[in-house]
Structures are given as C-alpha cells and as structure tokens.
Design a protein around this motif. Structure first.
Motif, PDB file in Angstrom:
ATOM      1  N   ALA A 180      -1.249 -18.903  14.215  1.00  0.00           N
ATOM      2  CA  ALA A 180      -1.919 -17.996  13.284  1.00  0.00           C
ATOM      3  C   ALA A 180      -2.987 -17.187  14.002  1.00  0.00           C
ATOM      4  O   ALA A 180      -3.505 -17.583  15.054  1.00  0.00           O
ATOM      5  CB  ALA A 180      -2.541 -18.791  12.138  1.00  0.00           C
ATOM      6  N   SER A 181      -3.340 -16.035  13.421  1.00  0.00           N
ATOM      7  CA  SER A 181      -4.400 -15.203  13.988  1.00  0.00           C
ATOM      8  C   SER A 181      -5.751 -15.886  13.799  1.00  0.00           C
ATOM      9  O   SER A 181      -5.914 -16.771  12.953  1.00  0.00           O
ATOM     10  CB  SER A 181      -4.409 -13.832  13.314  1.00  0.00           C
ATOM     11  OG  SER A 181      -4.819 -13.947  11.962  1.00  0.00           O
ATOM     12  N   ASN A 182      -6.726 -15.457  14.572  1.00  0.00           N
ATOM     13  CA  ASN A 182      -8.059 -16.053  14.487  1.00  0.00           C
ATOM     14  C   ASN A 182      -8.676 -15.855  13.110  1.00  0.00           C
ATOM     15  O   ASN A 182      -9.429 -16.715  12.634  1.00  0.00           O
ATOM     16  CB  ASN A 182      -8.964 -15.452  15.560  1.00  0.00           C
ATOM     17  CG  ASN A 182      -8.545 -15.867  16.963  1.00  0.00           C
ATOM     18  OD1 ASN A 182      -7.961 -16.931  17.153  1.00  0.00           O
ATOM     19  ND2 ASN A 182      -8.829 -15.024  17.945  1.00  0.00           N
ATOM     20  N   GLU A 183      -8.381 -14.739  12.455  1.00  0.00           N
ATOM     21  CA  GLU A 183      -8.933 -14.486  11.119  1.00  0.00           C
ATOM     22  C   GLU A 183      -8.422 -15.512  10.117  1.00  0.00           C
ATOM     23  O   GLU A 183      -9.171 -15.981   9.252  1.00  0.00           O
ATOM     24  CB  GLU A 183      -8.570 -13.064  10.658  1.00  0.00           C
ATOM     25  CG  GLU A 183      -9.296 -11.956  11.387  1.00  0.00           C
ATOM     26  CD  GLU A 183      -8.775 -11.730  12.805  1.00  0.00           C
ATOM     27  OE1 GLU A 183      -9.469 -11.051  13.586  1.00  0.00           O
ATOM     28  OE2 GLU A 183      -7.677 -12.247  13.113  1.00  0.00           O
ATOM     29  N   VAL A 184      -7.162 -15.875  10.229  1.00  0.00           N
ATOM     30  CA  VAL A 184      -6.596 -16.879   9.325  1.00  0.00           C
ATOM     31  C   VAL A 184      -7.211 -18.245   9.608  1.00  0.00           C
ATOM     32  O   VAL A 184      -7.558 -18.993   8.692  1.00  0.00           O
ATOM     33  CB  VAL A 184      -5.063 -16.925   9.476  1.00  0.00           C
ATOM     34  CG1 VAL A 184      -4.483 -18.076   8.680  1.00  0.00           C
ATOM     35  CG2 VAL A 184      -4.449 -15.609   9.030  1.00  0.00           C
ATOM     36  N   VAL A 185      -7.350 -18.580  10.876  1.00  0.00           N
ATOM     37  CA  VAL A 185      -7.930 -19.866  11.253  1.00  0.00           C
ATOM     38  C   VAL A 185      -9.346 -20.001  10.699  1.00  0.00           C
ATOM     39  O   VAL A 185      -9.718 -21.043  10.138  1.00  0.00           O
ATOM     40  CB  VAL A 185      -7.922 -20.023  12.786  1.00  0.00           C
ATOM     41  CG1 VAL A 185      -8.760 -21.215  13.211  1.00  0.00           C
ATOM     42  CG2 VAL A 185      -6.492 -20.170  13.294  1.00  0.00           C
ATOM     43  N   LEU A 186     -10.146 -18.946  10.823  1.00  0.00           N
ATOM     44  CA  LEU A 186     -11.520 -19.009  10.327  1.00  0.00           C
ATOM     45  C   LEU A 186     -11.554 -19.132   8.805  1.00  0.00           C
ATOM     46  O   LEU A 186     -12.466 -19.756   8.250  1.00  0.00           O
ATOM     47  CB  LEU A 186     -12.296 -17.759  10.775  1.00  0.00           C
ATOM     48  CG  LEU A 186     -12.523 -17.638  12.287  1.00  0.00           C
ATOM     49  CD1 LEU A 186     -13.219 -16.319  12.621  1.00  0.00           C
ATOM     50  CD2 LEU A 186     -13.335 -18.807  12.802  1.00  0.00           C
ATOM     51  N   ALA A 187     -10.562 -18.561   8.125  1.00  0.00           N
ATOM     52  CA  ALA A 187     -10.518 -18.668   6.664  1.00  0.00           C
ATOM     53  C   ALA A 187     -10.299 -20.103   6.215  1.00  0.00           C
ATOM     54  O   ALA A 187     -10.703 -20.487   5.109  1.00  0.00           O
ATOM     55  CB  ALA A 187      -9.422 -17.762   6.099  1.00  0.00           C
ATOM     56  N   LEU A 188      -9.666 -20.923   7.071  1.00  0.00           N
ATOM     57  CA  LEU A 188      -9.400 -22.307   6.705  1.00  0.00           C
ATOM     58  C   LEU A 188     -10.636 -23.195   6.823  1.00  0.00           C
ATOM     59  O   LEU A 188     -10.649 -24.302   6.279  1.00  0.00           O
ATOM     60  CB  LEU A 188      -8.289 -22.883   7.592  1.00  0.00           C
ATOM     61  CG  LEU A 188      -6.889 -22.288   7.419  1.00  0.00           C
ATOM     62  CD1 LEU A 188      -5.921 -22.954   8.383  1.00  0.00           C
ATOM     63  CD2 LEU A 188      -6.408 -22.455   5.991  1.00  0.00           C
ATOM     64  N   MET A 189     -11.649 -22.741   7.513  1.00  0.00           N
ATOM     65  CA  MET A 189     -12.820 -23.582   7.721  1.00  0.00           C
ATOM     66  C   MET A 189     -13.494 -23.959   6.413  1.00  0.00           C
ATOM     67  O   MET A 189     -13.938 -25.089   6.230  1.00  0.00           O
ATOM     68  CB  MET A 189     -13.809 -22.885   8.657  1.00  0.00           C
ATOM     69  CG  MET A 189     -13.313 -22.826  10.092  1.00  0.00           C
ATOM     70  SD  MET A 189     -14.380 -21.893  11.200  1.00  0.00           S
ATOM     71  CE  MET A 189     -15.910 -22.794  11.043  1.00  0.00           C
ATOM     72  N   ASN A 190     -13.553 -23.011   5.467  1.00  0.00           N
ATOM     73  CA  ASN A 190     -14.143 -23.325   4.165  1.00  0.00           C
ATOM     74  C   ASN A 190     -13.300 -24.338   3.398  1.00  0.00           C
ATOM     75  O   ASN A 190     -13.834 -25.161   2.651  1.00  0.00           O
ATOM     76  CB  ASN A 190     -14.306 -22.049   3.328  1.00  0.00           C
ATOM     77  CG  ASN A 190     -15.452 -21.188   3.818  1.00  0.00           C
ATOM     78  OD1 ASN A 190     -16.384 -21.678   4.453  1.00  0.00           O
ATOM     79  ND2 ASN A 190     -15.379 -19.900   3.539  1.00  0.00           N
ATOM     80  N   VAL A 191     -11.977 -24.271   3.591  1.00  0.00           N
ATOM     81  CA  VAL A 191     -11.090 -25.240   2.934  1.00  0.00           C
ATOM     82  C   VAL A 191     -11.407 -26.646   3.419  1.00  0.00           C
ATOM     83  O   VAL A 191     -11.533 -27.586   2.630  1.00  0.00           O
ATOM     84  CB  VAL A 191      -9.618 -24.886   3.209  1.00  0.00           C
ATOM     85  CG1 VAL A 191      -8.696 -25.979   2.684  1.00  0.00           C
ATOM     86  CG2 VAL A 191      -9.263 -23.555   2.575  1.00  0.00           C
ATOM     87  N   PHE A 192     -11.555 -26.806   4.734  1.00  0.00           N
ATOM     88  CA  PHE A 192     -11.825 -28.124   5.293  1.00  0.00           C
ATOM     89  C   PHE A 192     -13.220 -28.618   4.926  1.00  0.00           C
ATOM     90  O   PHE A 192     -13.443 -29.823   4.770  1.00  0.00           O
ATOM     91  CB  PHE A 192     -11.698 -28.092   6.813  1.00  0.00           C
ATOM     92  CG  PHE A 192     -10.349 -27.655   7.309  1.00  0.00           C
ATOM     93  CD1 PHE A 192      -9.238 -27.652   6.476  1.00  0.00           C
ATOM     94  CD2 PHE A 192     -10.182 -27.234   8.615  1.00  0.00           C
ATOM     95  CE1 PHE A 192      -8.009 -27.243   6.923  1.00  0.00           C
ATOM     96  CE2 PHE A 192      -8.946 -26.831   9.075  1.00  0.00           C
ATOM     97  CZ  PHE A 192      -7.854 -26.826   8.228  1.00  0.00           C
ATOM     98  N   ASP A 193     -14.174 -27.679   4.787  1.00  0.00           N
ATOM     99  CA  ASP A 193     -15.570 -28.068   4.608  1.00  0.00           C
ATOM    100  C   ASP A 193     -15.908 -28.392   3.158  1.00  0.00           C
ATOM    101  O   ASP A 193     -16.557 -29.402   2.871  1.00  0.00           O
ATOM    102  CB  ASP A 193     -16.479 -26.950   5.117  1.00  0.00           C
ATOM    103  CG  ASP A 193     -17.861 -27.466   5.474  1.00  0.00           C
ATOM    104  OD1 ASP A 193     -17.968 -28.640   5.876  1.00  0.00           O
ATOM    105  OD2 ASP A 193     -18.830 -26.704   5.344  1.00  0.00           O
ATOM    106  N   ASN A 194     -15.472 -27.540   2.214  1.00  0.00           N
ATOM    107  CA  ASN A 194     -15.835 -27.786   0.817  1.00  0.00           C
ATOM    108  C   ASN A 194     -14.648 -27.797  -0.129  1.00  0.00           C
ATOM    109  O   ASN A 194     -14.829 -27.870  -1.352  1.00  0.00           O
ATOM    110  CB  ASN A 194     -16.864 -26.758   0.336  1.00  0.00           C
ATOM    111  CG  ASN A 194     -16.360 -25.322   0.445  1.00  0.00           C
ATOM    112  OD1 ASN A 194     -15.156 -25.082   0.461  1.00  0.00           O
ATOM    113  ND2 ASN A 194     -17.271 -24.376   0.532  1.00  0.00           N
ATOM    114  N   GLY A 195     -13.438 -27.736   0.412  1.00  0.00           N
ATOM    115  CA  GLY A 195     -12.258 -27.863  -0.430  1.00  0.00           C
ATOM    116  C   GLY A 195     -11.964 -26.677  -1.319  1.00  0.00           C
ATOM    117  O   GLY A 195     -11.168 -26.804  -2.257  1.00  0.00           O
TER     118      GLY A 195
END
Length: 377
Positions: A180-195
């Motif tokens: 995945a592109s870096n933009e997509v990867v960074l978008a997942l960080m909020n998913v992992f952090d606060n669901g």
C-alpha cells in the motif's frame, strides 16, 4: 415468459452456488462432544462474546499445517477476546502475520471466519496491492470535501463485517500491507490506536472496536530463507548467538518492517507472528487437508475418494516447493489428481446407490506405471 424463465434459471444457479459454498465451508475438524458456545457454568463471566476458543483452535489446527507456535499464540489472543478483558477503546487485537507466500497467512483468517460464522468469506478483506498509488487512498478513507462522493463517505470497507454479529467479533484483513502507499498506511494508524476511522469528509465513522484486525505481509521472506538455509549472516549471529530460530526470525521480520514502515506504525501493532516455510515433513499432512477439501466437493456427487500411499507420497514430493508453499501443492493436486479424476467421472459415471441412508460410492486412487488410476471399491 422469457423473463420469468431467466429469473427461475438465475434463482436455480444462485441456489446451486450457495449449496457449493456450504460444502466448502463445512468444518475441517469434527465437533468435540460436550463443547458448547454458552457461558461457563454459573454464568459468572459477563462477556460480549459467546464463541468457544477450543472449537476454533481445533478448526485452525486441522486446516493450517506447520504453524503450531503461531497458532498457539493466536488461540491465546482468542481466549483474551472471549474473556472480554481488552481495552474497549481499541480494536480487540491487531495482529500482523508475516512470512513467505503460500504458508497459510490469509488462510488462517479464512479459517477463523469459517469457525466463527460458518462462512470462510465472512470477513472484511482489503487487498492493499490495489491501493499502491497515493490517489487510491480515497478508496479507504473516502473522497475529501469538494470531490464527488464526499458526502456519502463511501469506502471499500464493509461495516457489517467489521462490527461482527451478536456474540461474535468482526474480522478484518489488510492483505499484503507492505504494497500500500504511505498515505494508506498512515490512515491505518488511527484504526490501531483508537479503533475508529473517520472518512476524509467527516460524514461517516467506521468502528473497529469490536473487530480482530489482521494484516499480512511477505516482508523479510528472503532473509528468512537464508536463516533456514544456515546463511543468516554474521551480524544476526553476533546480535544473539544463543537465540532460537523463532527469535531470530522475529528479529529479521522486525528489521524488515522498520525499513518499510515508520516506527510509530509498527509500534501500534499488538502482535507480530512469523509463519514458517512449509517443510517437506509437513507435506503428507497438507496432502490430507487438500484431500479432505476435495472430498467435501465430491460430496454433492455422493462420492468419497480414498488415496493409496504411493499416490499420496507422489503428491507430497511433486507438490513441495519451498518458494511457493501450499499453492504449489494445490497446483500439483489439480494437475495430477483432479484432472484425471474429472476424466474418469465423465467416462464412467458412479453406479446407482443401493441405499438412501447417506450412501456414498467409494473411489480408490492409485498410481501405477507413472499414471493415476481410479476404481470403485
């Protein structure tokens, strides 16, 4: 009338497809007596979830070969989820499955879905290789304000599968996350952090707080092959001369992850599991898994296939390719077993059953003079 005929044919086709999927989703492991999805005796555990980890474990171990240590870790995660003692403001667990291609990473999630829901497709799968370019990030986060579709907040995510059903957790797989592109990867960080994942327009929020989030990756596969071939390198040995193979493999994967992803992304992943290569000694068990799947598909023809030892050994040998894992065996089974079996069934249909009480015609497969032979027993 032609319209009604087409609708009838369409309904019939849909019914046959549904029946085929039911056969494919049949449990691999037999149900254990006395195992229940109910709460423990006395009802002391107040949990959101009612699945039985022991039953899911049996299904996983019957389907996934050669990954005993990783499955043990996964069962412990399921026990924690079943006990409902995790942080409710985060996903139930975030698990990264690393390892070579064809070793069972995606199949593990499919088996979990089949064990929980009776359907191997009952999970939200996002193929990250389709999000390799930065302008495709909108497929995951929604179109930004001012663009077409921004107010709808439409994404490729399936909220129903993410949230799960009553008493069962949702399942999400971000497959081949390193593509995945870096933009997509960074978008997942909020998913992992606060669901939570809020679309770019702010019109919609997806909740992952009731979901098991899985990621898969092939990062570090070349270095893992060198480790298993005894060519891991001097630096790896100097860093931990007394480390076990599993510890060294985990370190190799961790280094590869930090080369591809920022540390803050890797740090938000709860568990990193490294899958093993498919070893030659695991091939007979893997052949049995493939034969069991084939027999489920033969069930609709009232047939059951039994393979003799010579053919079983032949499939194990020609289906073993360390680079391609279980997919190499599936190709071997299709080429050497399914193709000749289909020809045999078309030329010599099964004899008429003598009983209607779950009667199945038994087929014997053997290999003689370099060819595969079939006969009814």
């Amino acid at each position: 009338m032609p319209f009604l005929t087409d609708r009838m044919h369409e309904t019939e086709r849909a019914g046959r497809t549904e029946a085929a999927l039911r056969d494919e989703n049949a449990p691999m492991a037999p149900a254990a007596g006395g195992v229940s999805d109910a709460l423990p005796a006395g009802g002391q555990l107040r949990s959101r979830f009612t699945f039985d980890p022991a039953r899911i474990e049996a299904e996983l171990r019957a389907s996934i070969v050669g990954q005993g240590e990783s499955l043990t870790e996964l069962v412990q995660i399921l026990q924690m989820v079943r006990a409902d003692i995790g942080d409710p403001r985060k996903p139930l667990c975030t698990v990264l499955l690393c390892g070579p291609t064809g070793v069972g990473k995606t199949e593990t999630v499919r088996t979990l879905a089949r064990g929980l829901y009776g359907d191997a497709d009952a999970f939200c799968r996002v193929d990250m290789n389709t999000l390799a370019q930065e302008h495709y990030a909108a497929a995951l986060t929604g179109a930004p304000p001012g663009y077409v579709g921004s107010k709808e907040g439409t994404t490729i995510l399936d909220q129903e599968k993410i949230e799960g059903s009553r008493g069962l957790p949702g399942l999400v797989l971000f497959d081949e996350v390193e593509k995945a592109s870096n933009e997509v990867v960074l978008a997942l960080m909020n998913v992992f952090d606060n669901g939570l994942l809020t679309t770019a327009s702010g019109e919609r929020t997806y909740s992952f707080r009731n979901a098991l989030v899985f990621l898969s990756s092939n990062l570090g596969a070349r270095d893992l092959m060198q480790l298993d071939e005894g060519r891991a390198g001097l630096m790896q040995w100097l860093r931990a001369p007394n480390a076990s193979r599993r510890e060294r493999a985990h370190r190799i994967v961790s280094d590869a992850l930090l080369e591809r992803f920022p540390p803050e992304f890797v740090n938000r992943i709860d568990h990193i599991e490294t899958f093993n290569w498919i070893a030659r000694e695991d091939m007979p068990a893997l052949v049995d898994v493939e034969l069991q799947r084939l027999n489920r598909r033969l069930g609709k023809h009232d047939l059951e296939l039994s393979v003799r030892e010579e053919l079983r050994s032949f499939l194990s040998d020609c289906g073993h390719d360390k680079r391609f894992g279980a997919r190499a065996l599936r190709r071997a089974v299709r080429h050497h077993l399914e193709f000749p079996l289909a020809g045999f069934l078309l030329e010599q249909p099964a004899p008429a059953p003598t009983s209607h009480n779950d009667f199945k015609n038994r087929l014997i497969a053997d290999r003689r003079d370099g060819k595969v032979w079939f006969e009814y027993s």
